[in-house]
Write an enzyme that holds these catalytic residues in place. Structure first.
Site, mmCIF file in Angstrom:
data_model
loop_
_atom_site.group_PDB
_atom_site.id
_atom_site.type_symbol
_atom_site.label_atom_id
_atom_site.label_comp_id
_atom_site.label_asym_id
_atom_site.label_seq_id
_atom_site.Cartn_x
_atom_site.Cartn_y
_atom_site.Cartn_z
ATOM 1 N N SER A 56 0.808 -1.219 0.000
ATOM 2 C CA SER A 56 0.000 0.000 0.000
ATOM 3 C C SER A 56 0.839 1.265 0.000
ATOM 4 O O SER A 56 0.363 2.307 -0.404
ATOM 5 C CB SER A 56 -0.955 -0.011 1.193
ATOM 6 O OG SER A 56 -0.270 -0.295 2.384
ATOM 7 N N HIS A 68 -5.717 -3.010 -2.491
ATOM 8 C CA HIS A 68 -5.393 -2.027 -3.529
ATOM 9 C C HIS A 68 -5.431 -2.591 -4.944
ATOM 10 O O HIS A 68 -5.166 -1.864 -5.896
ATOM 11 C CB HIS A 68 -4.027 -1.393 -3.239
ATOM 12 C CG HIS A 68 -4.004 -0.702 -1.913
ATOM 13 N ND1 HIS A 68 -4.504 0.562 -1.720
ATOM 14 C CD2 HIS A 68 -3.598 -1.134 -0.690
ATOM 15 C CE1 HIS A 68 -4.391 0.886 -0.449
ATOM 16 N NE2 HIS A 68 -3.849 -0.124 0.199
ATOM 17 N N LYS A 95 -12.290 1.207 -0.889
ATOM 18 C CA LYS A 95 -11.265 1.854 -1.723
ATOM 19 C C LYS A 95 -11.804 1.950 -3.148
ATOM 20 O O LYS A 95 -12.697 2.743 -3.402
ATOM 21 C CB LYS A 95 -9.947 1.121 -1.569
ATOM 22 C CG LYS A 95 -9.388 1.395 -0.160
ATOM 23 C CD LYS A 95 -8.165 0.644 0.243
ATOM 24 C CE LYS A 95 -7.759 1.107 1.647
ATOM 25 N NZ LYS A 95 -6.967 0.125 2.362
#
Ligand SMILES: *Cc1c(COP(=O)(O)O)cnc(C)c1O
Length: 398
Positions: A182, A210, A241
């Site tokens: 990350s 991610h 996200k």
């Protein structure tokens, strides 16, 4: 020293090391242009990679979900909080996971942090298990490993991991890694890790916070991106996200999912997330895998290439490092905490927000700007960022 003075002294110590943090006040929805502390800034820091957090169709889906389901879930999944909306979301995520994990079933949780606690405490709950954890793993995986009762080994590379696996006598072995690191943006060697898992009869737990929505065909994440397929894979992804909403999921062999559902404390002893969120997330998944998602991922790639090409000469003249990254996370490693803060401060004076990331989030001496891209950024936004970076005077201070 009084109780409060002791904490005050520790806070002062952190401040002296340039480690104090502050929360900034958002005054408008998550987007590349956002009001922050009353001022409009151009942001390069959210993980809303696809720009879905403020998408009109998702807002409508959440409103529809609230009208259909009300607000709160009222209880945990095992009591009365498990709605048809949650069930439909888990079914859809399970179908996505079956690209890579035969017969996979999915379980949703309120946050990614909790999902990782659930996974590690649930699957490594005994002393006859051993966790093999990548050195750069996210804090939630580190905390999960701390809470788990299993033995732990930290590895820095594949050779070290192989040696640790070879030496292990544990009945249950779990290799644990971020898919996309990350703070660096690079991918873990997932194919090689899976080969080791197969060779040493281990599970491979992949945190795809991610990669989900961003990488792989139709945004189906890092496992699909690497073309992996195995029942040894345990896939964890977050939904706050790229998916633009909130929550997380774990997908794995149905026996493992049933085990977690029966035993894992972070799934049992917490109120289910609002069903309206699950309802909105179904819309988010449809956007991610459809044309809209394809268009947004293509835009992210264009932006990433523009930034990497534009920043390389600048980084070289300033002595900054720009590690290669295939993802919308583009770190610019500056080194010292104070230098990273000064750079971030000067960018903000110019109307751009790119936070400085310092230890303990990253190793000492590698303080950095973590630039993240969003599909809603425009090419001019990147030009503005590069212009502001090239104006930076290293010794002027922030
Ligand atoms: C953000 C993140 C998490 C935590 O997910 P939340 O849903 O924000 O709690 C877990 N792992 C990684 C790698 C992350 O980046």
């Amino acid at each position: 020293m009084s109780l409060f003075d002791r904490f005050r002294a520790r806070l002062d110590e952190r401040a002296a090391q340039d480690l104090s943090r502050t929360r900034r006040l958002a005054g408008s929805p998550t987007a590349p242009r956002q009001r922050v502390d009353g001022r409009e800034l151009l942001l390069f820091c959210s993980n809303d990679y696809l720009g879905l957090a403020d998408h009109p169709e998702l807002i409508a889906a959440l409103q529809e979900g609230a009208a259909r389901w009300g607000v709160g879930a009222g209880a945990s999944h095992l009591i009365s909080g498990h709605s048809e909306a949650h069930e439909a979301l888990e079914a859809e995520l399970g179908a996505w996971a079956r690209d890579c994990i035969p017969e996979a079933r999915a379980l949703t949780l309120c946050t990614g942090y909790m999902a990782n606690l659930a996974l590690l405490t649930g699957l490594a709950d005994r002393e006859d298990a051993e966790l093999f954890s990548e050195r750069l793993n996210h804090a939630s995986l580190i905390d999960g490993a701390r809470l788990a009762r299993a033995r732990k080994s930290i590895y820095a590379d594949l050779d070290q991991l192989e040696a640790q696996l070879r030496a292990s006598t544990a009945a249950t072995k779990l290799i644990v890694t971020d898919a996309v690191f990350s703070m660096d943006g690079h991918l873990a060697p997932l194919r090689e890790l899976l080969a080791l898992a197969e060779c040493f009869d281990a599970l491979l737990l992949v945190d795809d916070a991610h990669g989900f929505g961003v990488l792989g065909p139709r945004g189906r994440g890092s496992l699909a991106h690497c073309g992996l397929r195995s029942e040894r894979l345990v896939w964890m992804g977050t939904l706050g996200k790229a998916a633009g909403v909130a929550g997380a999921f774990i997908a794995a062999h149905p026996t493992l999912i049933e085990w977690l559902l029966q035993t894992s404390r972070p799934t049992i002893f917490t109120t289910a997330s609002p069903p309206a969120l699950a309802h909105a997330l179904l819309k988010s998944l449809a956007l991610i895998e459809g044309e809209e998602g394809e268009r947004r991922r293509a835009q992210l790639e264009l932006l990433r290439d523009q930034l990497a090409t534009g920043l390389a000469p600048l980084a070289a003249t300033r002595g900054w490092q720009l590690p290669a990254s295939d993802t919308p996370i583009q770190p610019l490693i500056v080194g010292e905490n104070a230098a990273a803060l000064a750079l971030s401060g000067q960018l903000e004076a110019a109307g751009l927000r790119v936070p400085a990331i310092r230890p303990p989030t990253v190793p000492a001496g590698t303080a950095r700007l973590r630039i993240t891209l969003c599909a809603d950024h425009r090419s001019e936004d990147l030009n503005a960022l590069m212009l502001a970076l090239s104006a930076f005077e290293p010794f002027q201070g922030g």
